[in-house]
Motif scaffolding. Structure first.
Motif, PDB file in Angstrom:
ATOM      1  N   ASP A  73       0.818  -1.204   0.000  1.00 27.01           N
ATOM      2  CA  ASP A  73       0.000   0.000   0.000  1.00 27.01           C
ATOM      3  C   ASP A  73       0.856   1.260   0.000  1.00 27.01           C
ATOM      4  OD1 ASP A  73      -2.368   1.374  -0.112  1.00 27.01           O
ATOM      5  OD2 ASP A  73      -2.618   1.469   2.061  1.00 27.01           O
ATOM      6  N   CYS A  74       1.865   1.274  -0.878  1.00 31.89           N
ATOM      7  CA  CYS A  74       2.770   2.422  -0.981  1.00 31.89           C
ATOM      8  C   CYS A  74       2.604   3.095  -2.346  1.00 31.89           C
ATOM      9  CB  CYS A  74       4.222   1.977  -0.812  1.00 31.89           C
ATOM     10  SG  CYS A  74       4.626   1.386   0.850  1.00 31.89           S
ATOM     11  N   GLY A  75       2.977   4.355  -2.409  1.00 32.97           N
ATOM     12  CA  GLY A  75       2.907   5.083  -3.669  1.00 32.97           C
ATOM     13  C   GLY A  75       3.884   4.524  -4.683  1.00 32.97           C
ATOM     14  N   PHE A  76       3.418   4.330  -5.903  1.00 32.11           N
ATOM     15  CA  PHE A  76       4.241   3.706  -6.949  1.00 32.11           C
ATOM     16  C   PHE A  76       4.255   4.578  -8.194  1.00 32.11           C
ATOM     17  CE2 PHE A  76       4.111   1.148 -10.885  1.00 32.11           C
ATOM     18  CZ  PHE A  76       5.369   0.556 -10.835  1.00 32.11           C
ATOM     19  N   VAL A  77       5.432   4.693  -8.828  1.00 35.16           N
ATOM     20  CA  VAL A  77       5.534   5.416 -10.087  1.00 35.16           C
ATOM     21  C   VAL A  77       6.500   4.659 -10.995  1.00 35.16           C
ATOM     22  CG1 VAL A  77       7.446   6.909  -9.355  1.00 35.16           C
ATOM     23  CG2 VAL A  77       5.903   7.673 -11.174  1.00 35.16           C
ATOM     24  N   ARG A  78       6.170   4.656 -12.266  1.00 38.54           N
ATOM     25  CA  ARG A  78       7.033   4.009 -13.275  1.00 38.54           C
ATOM     26  C   ARG A  78       7.646   5.079 -14.148  1.00 38.54           C
ATOM     27  NH1 ARG A  78       6.241   2.160 -18.675  1.00 38.54           N
ATOM     28  NH2 ARG A  78       7.422   0.260 -19.172  1.00 38.54           N
ATOM     29  N   PHE A 111       9.385  11.728  -6.102  1.00 39.17           N
ATOM     30  CA  PHE A 111       8.752  11.881  -4.797  1.00 39.17           C
ATOM     31  C   PHE A 111       7.626  10.854  -4.608  1.00 39.17           C
ATOM     32  CE2 PHE A 111      10.910  15.901  -5.351  1.00 39.17           C
ATOM     33  CZ  PHE A 111      11.377  16.191  -4.077  1.00 39.17           C
ATOM     34  N   HIS A 112       7.940   9.626  -4.880  1.00 42.76           N
ATOM     35  CA  HIS A 112       7.075   8.489  -4.590  1.00 42.76           C
ATOM     36  C   HIS A 112       7.878   7.505  -3.748  1.00 42.76           C
ATOM     37  CE1 HIS A 112       4.578  10.116  -7.842  1.00 42.76           C
ATOM     38  NE2 HIS A 112       3.623   9.283  -7.487  1.00 42.76           N
ATOM     39  N   GLN A 113       7.204   6.585  -3.100  1.00 44.04           N
ATOM     40  CA  GLN A 113       7.907   5.634  -2.239  1.00 44.04           C
ATOM     41  C   GLN A 113       8.521   4.480  -3.022  1.00 44.04           C
ATOM     42  OE1 GLN A 113       4.293   5.311   0.179  1.00 44.04           O
ATOM     43  NE2 GLN A 113       5.533   5.707   1.986  1.00 44.04           N
ATOM     44  N   PHE A 114       7.830   3.991  -4.037  1.00 46.19           N
ATOM     45  CA  PHE A 114       8.341   2.921  -4.881  1.00 46.19           C
ATOM     46  C   PHE A 114       8.545   3.480  -6.284  1.00 46.19           C
ATOM     47  CE2 PHE A 114       7.943  -1.371  -2.854  1.00 46.19           C
ATOM     48  CZ  PHE A 114       7.714  -0.900  -1.578  1.00 46.19           C
ATOM     49  N   VAL A 115       9.789   3.505  -6.717  1.00 47.55           N
ATOM     50  CA  VAL A 115      10.130   4.086  -8.014  1.00 47.55           C
ATOM     51  C   VAL A 115      10.694   2.986  -8.912  1.00 47.55           C
ATOM     52  CG1 VAL A 115      11.530   5.772  -9.241  1.00 47.55           C
ATOM     53  CG2 VAL A 115      10.598   6.332  -6.980  1.00 47.55           C
ATOM     54  N   LEU A 116      10.037   2.757 -10.041  1.00 49.43           N
ATOM     55  CA  LEU A 116      10.541   1.822 -11.046  1.00 49.43           C
ATOM     56  C   LEU A 116      11.236   2.617 -12.135  1.00 49.43           C
ATOM     57  CD1 LEU A 116      10.813  -0.903 -12.489  1.00 49.43           C
ATOM     58  CD2 LEU A 116       8.524  -0.539 -13.428  1.00 49.43           C
ATOM     59  N   LEU A 149      12.728  12.808   1.188  1.00 49.14           N
ATOM     60  CA  LEU A 149      11.840  11.847   0.549  1.00 49.14           C
ATOM     61  C   LEU A 149      11.124  11.032   1.618  1.00 49.14           C
ATOM     62  CD1 LEU A 149      14.225  10.620  -2.287  1.00 49.14           C
ATOM     63  CD2 LEU A 149      12.201  12.053  -2.575  1.00 49.14           C
ATOM     64  N   GLU A 150       9.915  10.631   1.312  1.00 47.44           N
ATOM     65  CA  GLU A 150       9.106   9.887   2.273  1.00 47.44           C
ATOM     66  C   GLU A 150       9.590   8.447   2.371  1.00 47.44           C
ATOM     67  OE1 GLU A 150       4.368   8.790   3.092  1.00 47.44           O
ATOM     68  OE2 GLU A 150       4.965   9.894   1.287  1.00 47.44           O
ATOM     69  N   GLU A 151       9.717   7.972   3.594  1.00 46.41           N
ATOM     70  CA  GLU A 151      10.097   6.576   3.830  1.00 46.41           C
ATOM     71  C   GLU A 151       8.848   5.702   3.903  1.00 46.41           C
ATOM     72  OE1 GLU A 151      13.021   5.302   3.863  1.00 46.41           O
ATOM     73  OE2 GLU A 151      14.383   6.987   4.114  1.00 46.41           O
ATOM     74  N   PRO A 152       8.928   4.437   3.491  1.00 45.20           N
ATOM     75  CA  PRO A 152      10.083   3.790   2.872  1.00 45.20           C
ATOM     76  C   PRO A 152      10.273   4.253   1.434  1.00 45.20           C
ATOM     77  CG  PRO A 152       8.203   2.307   2.883  1.00 45.20           C
ATOM     78  CD  PRO A 152       7.773   3.523   3.636  1.00 45.20           C
ATOM     79  N   PHE A 153      11.545   4.412   1.030  1.00 50.04           N
ATOM     80  CA  PHE A 153      11.873   4.821  -0.332  1.00 50.04           C
ATOM     81  C   PHE A 153      12.669   3.698  -0.971  1.00 50.04           C
ATOM     82  CE2 PHE A 153      14.834   6.961  -3.316  1.00 50.04           C
ATOM     83  CZ  PHE A 153      13.891   7.400  -4.227  1.00 50.04           C
ATOM     84  N   PHE A 154      12.169   3.212  -2.103  1.00 48.56           N
ATOM     85  CA  PHE A 154      12.731   2.012  -2.726  1.00 48.56           C
ATOM     86  C   PHE A 154      12.809   2.213  -4.234  1.00 48.56           C
ATOM     87  CE2 PHE A 154      11.875  -2.465  -4.303  1.00 48.56           C
ATOM     88  CZ  PHE A 154      13.134  -2.960  -3.998  1.00 48.56           C
ATOM     89  N   VAL A 155      14.006   2.087  -4.784  1.00 50.81           N
ATOM     90  CA  VAL A 155      14.218   2.213  -6.230  1.00 50.81           C
ATOM     91  C   VAL A 155      14.527   0.841  -6.806  1.00 50.81           C
ATOM     92  CG1 VAL A 155      15.652   3.188  -8.062  1.00 50.81           C
ATOM     93  CG2 VAL A 155      15.036   4.593  -6.089  1.00 50.81           C
ATOM     94  N   LEU A 156      13.770   0.451  -7.815  1.00 55.77           N
ATOM     95  CA  LEU A 156      14.067  -0.760  -8.560  1.00 55.77           C
ATOM     96  C   LEU A 156      14.294  -0.363 -10.009  1.00 55.77           C
ATOM     97  CD1 LEU A 156      12.703  -4.280  -8.242  1.00 55.77           C
ATOM     98  CD2 LEU A 156      12.765  -3.265 -10.503  1.00 55.77           C
ATOM     99  N   ALA A 157      15.515  -0.537 -10.473  1.00 58.22           N
ATOM    100  CA  ALA A 157      15.859  -0.205 -11.853  1.00 58.22           C
ATOM    101  C   ALA A 157      15.986  -1.485 -12.657  1.00 58.22           C
ATOM    102  CB  ALA A 157      17.173   0.578 -11.897  1.00 58.22           C
TER     103      ALA A 157
END
Length: 329
Positions: A73-78, A111-116, A149-157
């Motif tokens: 349930d975290c903010g996601f952006v691609r 500025f999202h928590q989950f960044v693809l 940045l808002e936690e949790p912050f997670f980058v998946l490249a």
């Protein structure tokens, strides 16, 4: 007999293991197979790191991270990285407001928590470097003004290993910011049949939210408290040191390594091992935890020589040699 504080850590680890198991099961309702990849994503998430996911197109890399974000349930952006992308397209910029006669900040999708960061190697280095501050410092600076940045912050490249035309290799400084480099492979024959059943005959379902942000932050905080003995820490230090001075450990791979891993690799190896221990319901680290994550931690931090490339000696083969040689405590 286990010391009392370790017993308490084990109790807490078992308490956290239950929702993590539920999270794995919920992800598996969407993603077929890829259990090791899912575990490594969870390890990076628990340890507060980022992941570079390498695999051919069409094996659900994007679907995997999107499913994970929905389960949490975290903010996601691609972000689709392209050659014409600009740093401001990622971090944002300042725009002059004529009505108010002043500049206002427009925040970018970072500025999202989950960044693809999809196909990150298709963007030039100046765009790739826009992620450096965000990944390491958990903040973004826009024209001199810093924003947390808002936690949790997670980058998946993600990156495609089979195409080189129109791509830019990630610089070593960028690669080192990724805690894990995970290789995602084709599904097995039986798994592919299950994929066909799931996605060609029924309407795909949306995963349910399993963990709240507060629960995830609590798990991340607990992960750092998991016990790693002095012997384990020395073992980690020797593994990383062996990538820099292999001759000192009786290894014959010195001619294949141009540059070894940095101290950030040692820190990442301990944190990832702690997260692996938590996934297995333990409040302490054992050598198996180190070995389970060593390849993903080190494979992108060892720079090969031209000799290694010419003889097709991979970093994974070098890591196998190091793990087989350095004494296990």
């Amino acid at each position: 007999m286990i010391a009392p504080d370790i017993a308490v850590k084990n109790t807490n680890a078992l308490k956290y293991q239950k929702p993590l198991t539920q999270l794995r099961q919920e992800i598996s309702t969407i993603i077929v197979g890829q259990e090791q990849v899912i575990d490594h994503l969870l390890i990076a998430l628990l340890a507060g790191g980022h992941v570079l996911l390498e695999g051919v197109p069409g094996i659900a890399k994007t679907l995997l991270i999107k499913t994970l974000s929905e389960c949490l349930d975290c903010g996601f952006v691609r972000l689709q990285f392209t050659p014409d992308l600009l740093p401001a397209d990622i971090i944002g910029t300042k725009i002059y407001n004529q009505n108010e006669a002043q500049f206002s900040t427009t925040k970018g999708p970072i500025f999202h928590q989950f960044v693809l960061a999809d196909e990150i190697n298709r963007a030039p280095p100046k765009v790739q470097s826009a992620l450096l501050e965000a990944m390491q410092e958990r903040q973004v600076t826009i024209q001199g003004e810093t924003f947390p940045l808002e936690e949790p912050f997670f980058v998946l490249a993600t990156q495609n290993p089979i195409e080189s035309e129109g791509t830019y290799s990630l610089p070593e400084a960028q690669l080192d910011r990724f805690m894990l480099k995970v290789i995602m492979t084709y599904p097995s024959l039986e798994e592919e049949i299950r994929i066909l059943d799931r996605f060609s005959e029924t309407v795909p379902v949306r995963p349910s939210s399993i963990l709240t942000e507060e629960a995830l932050r609590s798990m991340q905080a607990f992960t750092r408290t998991i016990y790693a003995s002095p012997e384990i820490k020395r073992y980690v230090a020797e593994l990383v040191d062996a990538t820099r001075t292999p001759d000192a450990y009786g290894l014959s791979i010195g001619g294949y390594i141009a540059c070894g891993a940095s101290p950030r690799a040692s820190i990442s190896l301990v944190l990832a091992a702690k997260a692996h221990a938590l996934l297995n319901g333990r409040g302490y680290v054992i050598p198996h935890d180190i070995k389970a994550v060593a390849h993903s931690i080190l494979r992108h931090r060892i720079i090969r020589t031209y000799t290694a490339e010419a003889e097709e000696v991979s970093t994974d083969q070098m890591i196998d040699s190091i793990l087989g040689t350095v004494r296990v405590p």
